[in-house]
Design an enzyme around this catalytic site. Structure first.
Site, mmCIF file in Angstrom:
data_model
loop_
_atom_site.group_PDB
_atom_site.id
_atom_site.type_symbol
_atom_site.label_atom_id
_atom_site.label_comp_id
_atom_site.label_asym_id
_atom_site.label_seq_id
_atom_site.Cartn_x
_atom_site.Cartn_y
_atom_site.Cartn_z
ATOM 1 N N GLN A 277 -24.531 0.737 94.924
ATOM 2 C CA GLN A 277 -24.549 0.011 93.650
ATOM 3 C C GLN A 277 -24.505 0.873 92.405
ATOM 4 O O GLN A 277 -23.734 0.592 91.485
ATOM 5 C CB GLN A 277 -25.791 -0.890 93.572
ATOM 6 C CG GLN A 277 -25.835 -1.726 92.291
ATOM 7 C CD GLN A 277 -27.059 -2.590 92.148
ATOM 8 O OE1 GLN A 277 -27.338 -3.127 91.088
ATOM 9 N NE2 GLN A 277 -27.831 -2.760 93.214
ATOM 10 N N GLU B 219 -33.311 1.388 94.496
ATOM 11 C CA GLU B 219 -33.604 0.588 93.308
ATOM 12 C C GLU B 219 -35.098 0.506 92.997
ATOM 13 O O GLU B 219 -35.542 0.880 91.911
ATOM 14 C CB GLU B 219 -33.028 -0.824 93.495
ATOM 15 C CG GLU B 219 -33.471 -1.858 92.475
ATOM 16 C CD GLU B 219 -33.014 -1.540 91.074
ATOM 17 O OE1 GLU B 219 -33.825 -1.652 90.143
ATOM 18 O OE2 GLU B 219 -31.837 -1.161 90.901
ATOM 19 N N ASP C 288 -30.533 0.849 89.699
ATOM 20 C CA ASP C 288 -29.154 1.090 90.116
ATOM 21 C C ASP C 288 -28.164 0.827 88.986
ATOM 22 O O ASP C 288 -27.595 1.748 88.420
ATOM 23 C CB ASP C 288 -28.821 0.221 91.328
ATOM 24 C CG ASP C 288 -29.331 0.821 92.632
ATOM 25 O OD1 ASP C 288 -29.338 2.055 92.756
ATOM 26 O OD2 ASP C 288 -29.713 0.055 93.525
ATOM 27 N N GLY D 194 -44.968 -7.026 71.946
ATOM 28 C CA GLY D 194 -44.327 -6.534 70.731
ATOM 29 C C GLY D 194 -45.007 -7.050 69.486
ATOM 30 O O GLY D 194 -46.171 -7.463 69.502
ATOM 31 N N GLY D 195 -44.258 -7.052 68.395
ATOM 32 C CA GLY D 195 -44.833 -7.445 67.120
ATOM 33 C C GLY D 195 -45.149 -8.922 67.016
ATOM 34 O O GLY D 195 -45.970 -9.321 66.197
#
Length: 409
Positions: free
Chosen positions: A17, A139, A168, A243-244
Site C-alpha cells: 500500500q 500500518e 501507509d 483544539g481551540g
C-alpha cells in the site's frame, strides 16, 4: 490538455500500500508509471483479500490505476539489463522494500546514480536510521510508534488504531511531496538525489498537535480536553477536538451505529445553538455564555445538545446547524460514502472498468489542478505492457521473444 507530470517516467518497484499509493498519485498527475513486477506473481496484493476468484483483488486495483505493468526477473542477466535500461531512461525510481533489498540485488544508490545522474531515488521505510531501522513496519505498527494510538480512543479504554491509513497511504502522500520537490530542484541543479520517508516520521508529523499538547502539560491541565485528571502525557480524549473550539459526536435518530453528527461550538454559535435546543435563556446566562464558563462542563453542554439531536436525523441536524453557520459533520459510513452522489459528481469516488472484474468503485485523485485534469484509468494486468515498454527501450521483437524464452521477463 497536457498533464502536470507529462514526460516524467517513474520506475515503480513498490508493493502493498504505502508505495503504490504514492506512485498512483504520480500517475494521476500524468507521469508514465511503469510498475516492475515479478514474473508469474506480481505485487502480492493482486491475490490478497480477493472477493472474486482468479481476478486481481480490490486491494490491488484501488492502488494501481493509471499505471503500466512490466514483469522483470531481477535474478537473471537479461532481466538485470532490462532494469538497467529502465533506470537510464527514468526520472524517478520508487521502492518500499525492506532496508538494503536493492543493495543486495547490486543496485545501491551509488550504482543507480552512475547509471543515471538525473535519477531521483525515492524510498519508503518503516523507520529512519538508528535503533529501529531494521524493524518491520506495517500500518498499525507505524500508528503505534508514531503517536497516533496512544492518543486515540477513550480515556478508560485501550489504545486504538484509526481506520484512516495514515501509516501507509499517509506516508505515500509525504513521499509524493519529496519527489516533486526533488524534481523541481533538479531543474536547477541538473542532478538527481535520494528521497526517503519513514512511516514512523510521517505518522509523527500528522500527530504534531499532540506533541504541542505534551509540552503544554508543563503549564497545567489541558482545559480543552474533557478528561478529569492529567498525568505527564497527553491522554486519550475520545471525540474531543482538543483544539481551540470544543467538539463532540452527538447521537441522532434513529439511533443506528453511525447515527451521529460531530458538532463544534464556536463562541458565535452558542446563542443559535441554545435557540435550536429550546434553551434560549442559556445564551446570556453568565454560567454558560462564554467559552471559559462552558469549558468545565463540556459533558453537560454536549448532553444538552444531544437531547435535541437525538430526536432528529443527522441530515436534518446538518441542515439546521449549517443554516446558522455552525460547524458540524455527520458521521458517514463507508456505505454512505461509496453511494454519495456529491462525491461521485466531484470525482472523489469514481467507477472504473476492469477487463476481468468489470466495473468497480475507487477513490479519485484528491489533488485538483485546473490545468491537469485526471481521468482514472484501469490498473494494469500483470505484465500487460511488457512488450511495449521493452520496445520503447530499444528492444526488437526478436530480442523481446528471446528475453521471454530465457525467463528474463
Amino acid at each position: 490538455m497536457t498533464k502536470a507530470l507529462d514526460g516524467v517516467r517513474v520506475v515503480d518497484m513498490t508493493h502493498v500500500q504505502s508505495g503504490p499509493s504514492s506512485t498512483q498519485i504520480l500517475a494521476w498527475l500524468g507521469a508514465d508509471v511503469i510498475k516492475v513486477e515479478v514474473p508469474g506473481r506480481g505485487d502480492v496484493t493482486r491475490e490478497q483479500l480477493r472477493d472474486l476468484p482468479d481476478v486481481d483483488s480490490l486491494y490491488f486495483t484501488m492502488l494501481n490505476c493509471n499505471k503500466r505493468s512490466i514483469t522483470v526477473n531481477m535474478k537473471s542477466p537479461g532481466g538485470r539489463e532490462v532494469f538497467a535500461r529502465l533506470v537510464r531512461d527514468a526520472d524517478v525510481l520508487v521502492e518500499n522494500f525492506g532496508p538494503g533489498t536493492l543493495d543486495r540485488l547490486g543496485y545501491p544508490w551509488e550504482v543507480l546514480h552512475d547509471l543515471n545522474g538525473r535519477l531521483i531515488y525515492a524510498s519508503i521505510k518503516g523507520f529512519g536510521p538508528g535503533r529501529y531501522a531494521k524493524f518491520k513496519a506495517y500500518e498499525v505498527v507505524a500508528q503505534a510508534m508514531g503517536g497516533a494510538m496512544s492518543t486515540t480512543g477513550f480515556e478508560d479504554g485501550p489504545p486504538t488504531a484509526t481506520g484512516a491509513q495514515i501509516g501507509d497511504s499517509g506516508t505515500g502522500i509525504h513521499l509524493v511531496a519529496g519527489i516533486l520537490a526533488a524534481l523541481y530542484q533538479r531543474t536547477v541543479t541538473g542532478s538527481g538525489q535520494r528521497v526517503e520517508v519513514a512511516m514512523q516520521d510521517a505518522v509523527l508529523n500528522l500527530c504534531r498537535v499532540k506533541l504541542r499538547d505534551q509540552q503544554r502539560l508543563a503549564s497545567g491541565p489541558l482545559n480543552e480536553y474533557p478528561n478529569a485528571t492529567f498525568g505527564d502525557e497527553v491522554p486519550r480524549s475520545g471525540n474531543a477536538s482538543g483544539g481551540g473550539h470544543p467538539g463532540w459526536a452527538v447521537r441522532c435518530a434513529p439511533g443506528g451505529q453511525n447515527d451521529y453528527i460531530y458538532v463544534i461550538v464556536q463562541p458565535p454559535g452558542w446563542k443559535p445553538i441554545t435557540e435550536l435546543i429550546g434553551r434560549p435563556e442559556l445564551g446570556d446566562d453568565p454560567a454558560w455564555a462564554t467559552p471559559e464558563a462552558r469549558l468545565p462542563k463540556l459533558d453537560k453542554m454536549f448532553g444538552l445538545i444531544e437531547g435535541w439531536t437525538s430526536g432528529l436525523t443527522k441530515w436534518e441536524v446538518l441542515d439546521l446547524l449549517n443554516a446558522r453557520d455552525i460547524p458540524c459533520g455527520p458521521i458517514l459510513s463507508t456505505k454512505e460514502l461509496i453511494e454519495d452522489e456529491t462525491l461521485a459528481e466531484l470525482g472523489s469516488v469514481v467507477e472504473v472498468d476492469h477487463p476481468e472484474r468489470g466495473r468497480f468503485k475507487t477513490v479519485g485523485c484528491p489533488l485538483r489542478l485546473s490545468d491537469s485534469p485526471v481521468d482514472v484509468a484501469p490498473p494494469p494486468l500483470l505484465g500487460e505492457h511488457t512488450n511495449e515498454v521493452l520496445a520503447s527501450l530499444g528492444y526488437l521483437p526478436g530480442q523481446i521473444e528471446e528475453l521471454r524464452q530465457d525467463g528474463a521477463v
